[in-house]
Scaffold this active site. Sequence first.
Site, mmCIF file in Angstrom:
data_model
loop_
_atom_site.group_PDB
_atom_site.id
_atom_site.type_symbol
_atom_site.label_atom_id
_atom_site.label_comp_id
_atom_site.label_asym_id
_atom_site.label_seq_id
_atom_site.Cartn_x
_atom_site.Cartn_y
_atom_site.Cartn_z
ATOM 1 N N CYS A 147 43.581 29.304 66.660
ATOM 2 C CA CYS A 147 42.229 29.321 67.237
ATOM 3 C C CYS A 147 41.882 30.644 67.905
ATOM 4 C CB CYS A 147 42.052 28.166 68.212
ATOM 5 S SG CYS A 147 42.096 26.584 67.361
ATOM 6 N N HIS A 199 25.182 26.273 63.762
ATOM 7 C CA HIS A 199 25.421 27.439 62.914
ATOM 8 C C HIS A 199 25.425 28.758 63.698
ATOM 9 C CE1 HIS A 199 24.902 24.590 59.649
ATOM 10 N NE2 HIS A 199 25.477 25.479 58.877
ATOM 11 N N GLU A 231 35.883 17.875 68.066
ATOM 12 C CA GLU A 231 36.054 19.135 67.355
ATOM 13 C C GLU A 231 36.585 18.868 65.944
ATOM 14 O OE1 GLU A 231 37.059 23.210 69.363
ATOM 15 O OE2 GLU A 231 38.917 22.248 68.760
HETATM 16 ZN ZN LIG Z 1 38.288 25.804 66.986
#
Ligand SMILES: [Zn+2]
Length: 136
Positions: free
Chosen positions: A26, A71, A126
């Site tokens: 990440c 986005h 997520e």
């Molecule tokens: Zn992430």
Amino acid sequence: MIPMYRVVKELSFCYGHRLLDYQGKCAHPHGHNAKVEIEFSSESLDGRGMVVDFVDIKAEVKRFLDEELDHKMILRKDDALTKLLQDMKEPVFVMQENPTAENIARVIFQYAQSRALPVSAVRLWETPSSYAEFRG
Ligand SMILES: [Zn+2]
């Protein structure tokens, strides 16, 4: 325990981010198809018999997600990518904190609160198996 009415609205948006001060996948730019559950609570109902009108949630919170987060690359203010993408006129949502699911959930919570909605929690999924929650 005080009886409470609760309503939950589910919304979704797509975003990109990367985490600073973090070792692992990440730390690199990547994206998520996020699901958001926004919970509203009240001990009493309004004159219409509602905690909150789903129409108002859509007008306020969905509009915020669509216009500000959907986005977009969500980046910390001091991330070198922030200025780079802004200079390229790419859509960026800038945060003071690391753009973790926890902090994004808090941003959505605080927005709903700023619109005088009786928000009690925001859960940001997520992935289909992981969510972070901010509860006021
Ligand atoms: Zn992430």
